[in-house]
Design an enzyme around this catalytic site. Sequence first.
Site, PDB file in Angstrom:
ATOM      1  N   THR A 313       0.815  -1.218   0.000  1.00  0.00           N
ATOM      2  CA  THR A 313       0.000   0.000   0.000  1.00  0.00           C
ATOM      3  C   THR A 313       0.844   1.261   0.000  1.00  0.00           C
ATOM      4  OG1 THR A 313      -0.213  -0.097   2.432  1.00  0.00           O
ATOM      5  CG2 THR A 313      -1.948  -1.138   1.116  1.00  0.00           C
ATOM      6  N   HIS A 314       2.015   1.203   0.644  1.00  0.00           N
ATOM      7  CA  HIS A 314       2.847   2.414   0.694  1.00  0.00           C
ATOM      8  C   HIS A 314       3.435   2.784  -0.661  1.00  0.00           C
ATOM      9  CE1 HIS A 314       6.702  -0.073   1.896  1.00  0.00           C
ATOM     10  NE2 HIS A 314       6.342  -0.278   0.653  1.00  0.00           N
ATOM     11  N   ASN A 315       3.350   1.861  -1.633  1.00  0.00           N
ATOM     12  CA  ASN A 315       3.886   2.134  -2.969  1.00  0.00           C
ATOM     13  C   ASN A 315       2.906   2.863  -3.880  1.00  0.00           C
ATOM     14  OD1 ASN A 315       6.230   0.731  -2.307  1.00  0.00           O
ATOM     15  ND2 ASN A 315       5.498  -1.197  -3.151  1.00  0.00           N
ATOM     16  N   ASP A 345       2.293  -3.134   6.998  1.00  0.00           N
ATOM     17  CA  ASP A 345       3.028  -1.996   6.457  1.00  0.00           C
ATOM     18  C   ASP A 345       3.453  -1.088   7.603  1.00  0.00           C
ATOM     19  OD1 ASP A 345       4.106  -0.378   4.414  1.00  0.00           O
ATOM     20  OD2 ASP A 345       2.371  -0.763   3.143  1.00  0.00           O
ATOM     21  N   ALA A 376       3.853   8.208  -3.639  1.00  0.00           N
ATOM     22  CA  ALA A 376       2.957   7.588  -2.661  1.00  0.00           C
ATOM     23  C   ALA A 376       3.366   8.013  -1.256  1.00  0.00           C
ATOM     24  CB  ALA A 376       2.984   6.073  -2.823  1.00  0.00           C
TER      25      ALA A 376
END
Length: 417
Positions: A313-315, A345, A376
């Site tokens: 998700t952090h990407n 994450d 991101a």
Amino acid sequence: MGSIAKQEEASILSLAEGILKDTKQVISYLKSSKAALPTFSAAAEPLPTAPDFQQLQTSLRTQLEDLQLLVDGPARFYRYFLVSGYEIAAFQIALTFDFFTAVPAQGDISLAELANKAGLDQDRTNRVIRMLITQRVFQETRPGFFAHNAFSMALHRDEEMKSMVHYSFDEMLKASAHSSDAIKADPFEADSVHCPFYDRFGIPIFDYYRKHPEHAGRFAKAMAGWRKHSYPWADLKGTVVDIGGGSGHVAIELAKFYPHLKVAVQDGDAAMLAIGQKLLSDSVRDRISFTHANFFEPQQYVGASAYLIRQCTHNWADHDVVKILKAIVPGLEGSAPGTPLLINDMIMPEPGSEVPRLWERERRQADMVMLVCYGAKQRTVSEFVGLLKEADPRYVLGKVHAEKGALGLLEVYLERS
């Protein structure tokens, strides 16, 4: 710990006294755990990684940094900080010309032999390695002969650490140098094509690794760190779906630790999946599967015991994460009630929360990596909840495993009527 009042109260003497106190605590911890005291020797043992020891390290490092800042003053600090980019050049050259392998694990090597192995002229070989020695990386055993110390040996023997350092210098820091230009060009847009990495390389980061499989392998090794969390994996029965699982390094470790589990690895990068197939040992081969899948498209695997999405998700920008979370819903709907979605994450501190400065800086550093390379971000729990609800109002947050290490884990469920 990071309040302005406490920063203002700090003095050279009080910091020195705190450093002495914390140093004694570190030594006491190492002795009680029968761990060796740290040295610069190439044979030095790794330090403990337990959370309580990391807390001691953070406290000591914070005071050491504050003392150095007070002793140096602003002018000296900025002079040093501004030339640190040139020191980075020495690391870049040493990694690209593989000094860390050329220097033998035992004994030393002459300048001439090192230059010959590296395929570089002696003058620049000499200047680079001497720059690194001032950073306590490598050592000169006798005039003109060089050997490993603890910090260079770490990159000689640990391929994952070396890959992490090398890809950071080779791709990420080059992209970082384009930050202001890229953001100035698109000050109100942030995603994989509106970020410094795209500005530097002319291609989104995921497409870059597909185009350069030799770098994709290095990136996969760099991402191969695995942390066990306090989630009760032993209670799960059946198959865990590892969404965006890359080369399957997490799946392999899960299968090793929990022999009753099967893991279905899904990823959109065929090169990553191919690497994963080669990593399988006989003990896990029949419990791990690899499927080419796009996590923006509806989840096809139903009946899982859990869906895991780790460091994905952090990407992605917020609107992309909403699409990913929406795409997981069909899988949850087709599985038993109470089947969890596990988001593994980094968890950022909420605004106004009181946290150690260096602890927060490590997370802010990771957040800047996401800004530069992916357009991101790292997110707080409340930001995750907002994206979950936007994706599907039935999403509810269960337990938050906020680890003291780098990553946390969110247990998420889909409410059933």
